[in-house]
Design a protein around this motif. Structure first.
Motif, short mmCIF file in Angstrom:
data_model
loop_
_atom_site.label_atom_id
_atom_site.label_comp_id
_atom_site.label_asym_id
_atom_site.label_seq_id
_atom_site.Cartn_x
_atom_site.Cartn_y
_atom_site.Cartn_z
N VAL A 12 1.01 -1.23 -0.06
CA VAL A 12 -0.21 0.09 0.09
C VAL A 12 0.85 1.16 -0.02
O VAL A 12 2.32 1.24 0.50
N LYS A 43 -5.54 1.07 4.44
CA LYS A 43 -5.22 1.36 2.96
C LYS A 43 -4.04 2.01 2.53
O LYS A 43 -3.50 2.07 1.65
N GLN A 95 -5.12 8.93 -1.10
CA GLN A 95 -6.12 8.37 -1.74
C GLN A 95 -6.01 8.34 -3.35
O GLN A 95 -6.52 7.20 -3.85
N LEU A 98 -3.95 5.28 -4.35
CA LEU A 98 -4.76 3.99 -4.02
C LEU A 98 -5.03 3.27 -5.53
O LEU A 98 -5.34 2.07 -5.31
#
Length: 99
Positions: A12, A43, A95, A98
């Motif tokens: 991650v 995450k 984010q 991701l």
């Protein structure tokens, strides 16, 4: 430094906060980093590294201003900024990585 290689090669994205306890901006970021870690959960990894205790690593990465924030993905640095940032901006940056 091999431990650092292990840290940044996580599956991650890895957000790293390079800080010191005597730098006001670094101290101000502690709560922000906590909020970011809570928001991202599993995450992403969020790691704090004290440059006073890791001087060799800080020199190798040319850490000059504090705090310095970096994001690594697949072992490669993909984002870096020195100075304070708010939690929402940091969360958005991570984010976006991701996908």
């Amino acid at each position: 430094m091999s431990k650092f290689g292990e840290l940044i090669s996580a599956k991650v994205p890895v957000l790293i906060d390079f800080y010191t306890d005597w730098n006001e901006s670094s101290v101000a970021m502690h709560e922000v980093i906590r909020d970011v870690a809570a928001a991202l959960g599993d995450k992403a990894k969020v790691i704090k590294i004290d440059v006073d205790k890791n001087q060799e690593l800080a020199d190798a990465l040319r850490i000059k201003g504090l705090p310095t924030l970096m994001v690594y993905k697949d072992g490669q640095m993909v984002w870096r900024k020195s100075g304070e940032l708010d939690a929402n901006s940091l969360i958005t940056i991570v984010q976006e990585l991701l996908v």
